[in-house]
Design a protein around this motif. Structure first.
Motif, PDB file in Angstrom:
ATOM      1  N   SER A   7       0.849  -1.189   0.000  1.00  0.00           N
ATOM      2  CA  SER A   7       0.000   0.000   0.000  1.00  0.00           C
ATOM      3  C   SER A   7       0.886   1.241   0.000  1.00  0.00           C
ATOM      4  CB  SER A   7      -0.935   0.005   1.208  1.00  0.00           C
ATOM      5  OG  SER A   7      -0.192   0.071   2.406  1.00  0.00           O
ATOM      6  N   PRO A   8       0.443   2.322  -0.637  1.00  0.00           N
ATOM      7  CA  PRO A   8       1.289   3.508  -0.739  1.00  0.00           C
ATOM      8  C   PRO A   8       1.811   4.014   0.595  1.00  0.00           C
ATOM      9  CG  PRO A   8      -0.567   3.701  -2.236  1.00  0.00           C
ATOM     10  CD  PRO A   8      -0.818   2.469  -1.404  1.00  0.00           C
ATOM     11  N   ASP A   9       1.010   3.914   1.660  1.00  0.00           N
ATOM     12  CA  ASP A   9       1.445   4.439   2.956  1.00  0.00           C
ATOM     13  C   ASP A   9       2.532   3.592   3.601  1.00  0.00           C
ATOM     14  OD1 ASP A   9      -0.692   2.524   3.169  1.00  0.00           O
ATOM     15  OD2 ASP A   9      -0.783   2.960   5.303  1.00  0.00           O
ATOM     16  N   LEU A  10       2.740   2.375   3.094  1.00  0.00           N
ATOM     17  CA  LEU A  10       3.780   1.506   3.638  1.00  0.00           C
ATOM     18  C   LEU A  10       5.012   1.428   2.721  1.00  0.00           C
ATOM     19  CD1 LEU A  10       1.648  -1.454   5.047  1.00  0.00           C
ATOM     20  CD2 LEU A  10       2.635   0.481   6.284  1.00  0.00           C
ATOM     21  N   ALA A  11       4.979   2.184   1.621  1.00  0.00           N
ATOM     22  CA  ALA A  11       6.098   2.128   0.674  1.00  0.00           C
ATOM     23  C   ALA A  11       7.387   2.661   1.287  1.00  0.00           C
ATOM     24  CB  ALA A  11       5.753   2.902  -0.598  1.00  0.00           C
ATOM     25  N   GLN A  12       7.306   3.767   2.029  1.00  0.00           N
ATOM     26  CA  GLN A  12       8.535   4.310   2.619  1.00  0.00           C
ATOM     27  C   GLN A  12       9.142   3.375   3.651  1.00  0.00           C
ATOM     28  OE1 GLN A  12       8.505   8.464   3.857  1.00  0.00           O
ATOM     29  NE2 GLN A  12      10.147   8.100   5.343  1.00  0.00           N
ATOM     30  N   SER A  24      -0.232   9.474  -9.057  1.00  0.00           N
ATOM     31  CA  SER A  24       0.027   9.209  -7.637  1.00  0.00           C
ATOM     32  C   SER A  24       1.306   8.395  -7.469  1.00  0.00           C
ATOM     33  CB  SER A  24      -1.157   8.480  -7.011  1.00  0.00           C
ATOM     34  OG  SER A  24      -1.238   7.122  -7.444  1.00  0.00           O
ATOM     35  N   LEU A  25       1.581   7.477  -8.412  1.00  0.00           N
ATOM     36  CA  LEU A  25       2.807   6.691  -8.314  1.00  0.00           C
ATOM     37  C   LEU A  25       4.031   7.571  -8.567  1.00  0.00           C
ATOM     38  CD1 LEU A  25       3.713   3.749  -7.778  1.00  0.00           C
ATOM     39  CD2 LEU A  25       3.909   3.475 -10.251  1.00  0.00           C
ATOM     40  N   ARG A  26       3.912   8.483  -9.516  1.00  0.00           N
ATOM     41  CA  ARG A  26       5.026   9.405  -9.775  1.00  0.00           C
ATOM     42  C   ARG A  26       5.307  10.276  -8.554  1.00  0.00           C
ATOM     43  NH1 ARG A  26       4.138  14.261 -11.055  1.00  0.00           N
ATOM     44  NH2 ARG A  26       2.183  13.802 -12.152  1.00  0.00           N
ATOM     45  N   ARG A  27       4.263  10.795  -7.940  1.00  0.00           N
ATOM     46  CA  ARG A  27       4.459  11.628  -6.751  1.00  0.00           C
ATOM     47  C   ARG A  27       5.066  10.809  -5.612  1.00  0.00           C
ATOM     48  NH1 ARG A  27      -0.695  13.610  -8.298  1.00  0.00           N
ATOM     49  NH2 ARG A  27      -1.691  12.256  -6.734  1.00  0.00           N
ATOM     50  N   LEU A  28       4.614   9.569  -5.464  1.00  0.00           N
ATOM     51  CA  LEU A  28       5.178   8.714  -4.425  1.00  0.00           C
ATOM     52  C   LEU A  28       6.655   8.471  -4.694  1.00  0.00           C
ATOM     53  CD1 LEU A  28       4.826   6.923  -1.931  1.00  0.00           C
ATOM     54  CD2 LEU A  28       4.143   5.062  -3.477  1.00  0.00           C
ATOM     55  N   ARG A  29       7.023   8.250  -5.956  1.00  0.00           N
ATOM     56  CA  ARG A  29       8.432   8.071  -6.299  1.00  0.00           C
ATOM     57  C   ARG A  29       9.240   9.289  -5.883  1.00  0.00           C
ATOM     58  NH1 ARG A  29      10.932   8.624 -11.384  1.00  0.00           N
ATOM     59  NH2 ARG A  29       9.716  10.572 -11.460  1.00  0.00           N
ATOM     60  N   ASP A  30       8.712  10.475  -6.194  1.00  0.00           N
ATOM     61  CA  ASP A  30       9.423  11.707  -5.844  1.00  0.00           C
ATOM     62  C   ASP A  30       9.581  11.840  -4.327  1.00  0.00           C
ATOM     63  OD1 ASP A  30       9.454  12.196  -8.556  1.00  0.00           O
ATOM     64  OD2 ASP A  30       7.853  13.717  -8.501  1.00  0.00           O
ATOM     65  N   GLN A  31       8.534  11.479  -3.590  1.00  0.00           N
ATOM     66  CA  GLN A  31       8.598  11.544  -2.133  1.00  0.00           C
ATOM     67  C   GLN A  31       9.632  10.563  -1.578  1.00  0.00           C
ATOM     68  OE1 GLN A  31       4.544  10.754  -0.992  1.00  0.00           O
ATOM     69  NE2 GLN A  31       3.771  12.621  -1.977  1.00  0.00           N
ATOM     70  N   LEU A  32       9.667   9.356  -2.153  1.00  0.00           N
ATOM     71  CA  LEU A  32      10.616   8.352  -1.685  1.00  0.00           C
ATOM     72  C   LEU A  32      12.052   8.759  -1.984  1.00  0.00           C
ATOM     73  CD1 LEU A  32       8.833   4.983  -2.578  1.00  0.00           C
ATOM     74  CD2 LEU A  32       9.028   6.096  -0.351  1.00  0.00           C
ATOM     75  N   LEU A  48      10.000   4.155 -13.473  1.00  0.00           N
ATOM     76  CA  LEU A  48       8.574   4.061 -13.188  1.00  0.00           C
ATOM     77  C   LEU A  48       7.977   3.110 -14.212  1.00  0.00           C
ATOM     78  CD1 LEU A  48       7.274   7.679 -12.416  1.00  0.00           C
ATOM     79  CD2 LEU A  48       7.264   5.717 -10.871  1.00  0.00           C
ATOM     80  N   SER A  49       7.694   1.881 -13.799  1.00  0.00           N
ATOM     81  CA  SER A  49       7.082   0.914 -14.704  1.00  0.00           C
ATOM     82  C   SER A  49       5.582   0.974 -14.504  1.00  0.00           C
ATOM     83  CB  SER A  49       7.609  -0.502 -14.410  1.00  0.00           C
ATOM     84  OG  SER A  49       6.954  -1.447 -15.244  1.00  0.00           O
ATOM     85  N   MET A  50       4.909   1.612 -15.441  1.00  0.00           N
ATOM     86  CA  MET A  50       3.450   1.722 -15.357  1.00  0.00           C
ATOM     87  C   MET A  50       2.904   1.950 -16.762  1.00  0.00           C
ATOM     88  SD  MET A  50       3.160   5.425 -13.417  1.00  0.00           S
ATOM     89  CE  MET A  50       3.637   6.991 -14.221  1.00  0.00           C
ATOM     90  N   GLY A  51       1.722   1.379 -16.988  1.00  0.00           N
ATOM     91  CA  GLY A  51       1.093   1.468 -18.295  1.00  0.00           C
ATOM     92  C   GLY A  51       1.158   0.159 -19.040  1.00  0.00           C
ATOM     93  N   MET A  52      -0.019  -0.295 -19.514  1.00  0.00           N
ATOM     94  CA  MET A  52      -0.112  -1.515 -20.305  1.00  0.00           C
ATOM     95  C   MET A  52      -0.837  -1.200 -21.610  1.00  0.00           C
ATOM     96  SD  MET A  52      -0.695  -4.364 -17.282  1.00  0.00           S
ATOM     97  CE  MET A  52      -2.305  -3.770 -16.775  1.00  0.00           C
ATOM     98  N   SER A  53      -1.186  -2.227 -22.367  1.00  0.00           N
ATOM     99  CA  SER A  53      -1.727  -2.009 -23.709  1.00  0.00           C
ATOM    100  C   SER A  53      -2.935  -1.081 -23.718  1.00  0.00           C
ATOM    101  CB  SER A  53      -2.115  -3.348 -24.345  1.00  0.00           C
ATOM    102  OG  SER A  53      -0.975  -4.116 -24.656  1.00  0.00           O
ATOM    103  N   SER A  54      -3.758  -1.145 -22.678  1.00  0.00           N
ATOM    104  CA  SER A  54      -4.997  -0.373 -22.670  1.00  0.00           C
ATOM    105  C   SER A  54      -4.833   1.065 -22.195  1.00  0.00           C
ATOM    106  CB  SER A  54      -6.035  -1.072 -21.776  1.00  0.00           C
ATOM    107  OG  SER A  54      -5.556  -1.151 -20.439  1.00  0.00           O
ATOM    108  N   ASP A  55      -3.693   1.383 -21.564  1.00  0.00           N
ATOM    109  CA  ASP A  55      -3.597   2.709 -20.932  1.00  0.00           C
ATOM    110  C   ASP A  55      -2.209   3.342 -20.992  1.00  0.00           C
ATOM    111  OD1 ASP A  55      -2.163   1.216 -19.044  1.00  0.00           O
ATOM    112  OD2 ASP A  55      -3.807   1.160 -17.594  1.00  0.00           O
ATOM    113  N   TYR A  56      -1.296   2.781 -21.798  1.00  0.00           N
ATOM    114  CA  TYR A  56       0.083   3.262 -21.740  1.00  0.00           C
ATOM    115  C   TYR A  56       0.273   4.724 -22.131  1.00  0.00           C
ATOM    116  CZ  TYR A  56       0.464   2.338 -26.806  1.00  0.00           C
ATOM    117  OH  TYR A  56       0.293   2.331 -28.167  1.00  0.00           O
TER     118      TYR A  56
END
Length: 235
Positions: free
Chosen positions: A142-147, A184-192, A203-211
């Protein structure tokens, strides 16, 4: 001609979409790499992707990747683990993959580190998988446990090179919601990066339907399967 002769054209179309998406937000499209997702596709699909110019192959299952690698030893590609990794398969995974992109617990990170410690100077680049969709069916910390997880990886798993974050957008039609999850994942990366004091370039994100949406929000690796190879067919 093989049944995968369309891969080169499909990749060209995907690269054009990446270029448009990157250009719309002032990004260099050269910052984005394509990961060919070959789950349930035969080795010929991997070969077709490599012949089209793709150099990163993502597999979800250890055994499937092992079988393909044995048949494709001549290919100059990187094999990346992008599926949920069970701890009892860590040893085989490290023998098969160049990187593991789905580290989501200290237990898994510690298991990887422990096996790497058996070989002098052995290291493995990893990404932390974060559950950005909020869906209970998705893996990821979960994002709050990433750090806290990042801190523990850095302090206890010296053989792991934490390189960034991995996420899967929500399975919805609402593009604004999908794009917001990537943001939100990009911002979390910046915070970390600030909290951990390390550079996290991936940042690995995005697949065929949403890349394209993921590219607009900073993705450096898009995981493309269906749009390159068509529907999964098994082998």
């Amino acid at each position: 001609m093989t049944s995968f002769e369309h891969v080169r054209d499909n990749l060209a179309a995907a690269m054009e979409a990446i270029e448009r998406a990157a250009g719309s937000v002032g990004r260099d499209p050269g910052e984005v790499r394509v990961v060919a997702v070959t789950k349930n596709h035969p080795p010929q699909a991997v070969r077709a992707a490599a012949q089209a110019g793709i150099r990163i192959v993502g597999e979800n299952r250890v055994q499937e990747a092992m079988e393909k690698r044995r048949e494709l030893q001549d290919l100059d590609v990187q094999w990346i683990m992008i599926g949920h990794l069970q701890r009892n398969k860590v040893r085989k995974a490290l023998e098969t993959f160049h990187q593991v992109h789905t580290v989501d617990s200290l237990e898994l990170a510690s298991s990887l580190n422990r096996v790497l410690m058996e070989t002098p100077d052995a290291r493995c680049p990893v990404l932390m998988e974060v559950n950005i969709s909020g869906e209970a069916s998705k893996h990821g910390v979960s994002p709050d446990l990433a750090q806290p997880l990042g801190e523990m990886i850095l302090s206890r798993c010296e053989r792991l090179d934490l390189r960034g974050l991995f996420g899967v957008g929500p399975l919805v039609d609402d593009q604004a919601r999908i794009r917001a999850s990537f943001a939100s994942l990009r911002r979390l990366r910046d915070q970390l990066e600030a909290a951990l004091g390390i550079h996290l370039p991936e940042l690995s994100m995005g697949m065929s339907s949403d890349y394209p949406l993921a590219v607009m929000e900073g993705s450096t690796m898009v995981r493309l399967g269906t749009c390159l190879f068509g529907p999964r067919r098994g082998f």
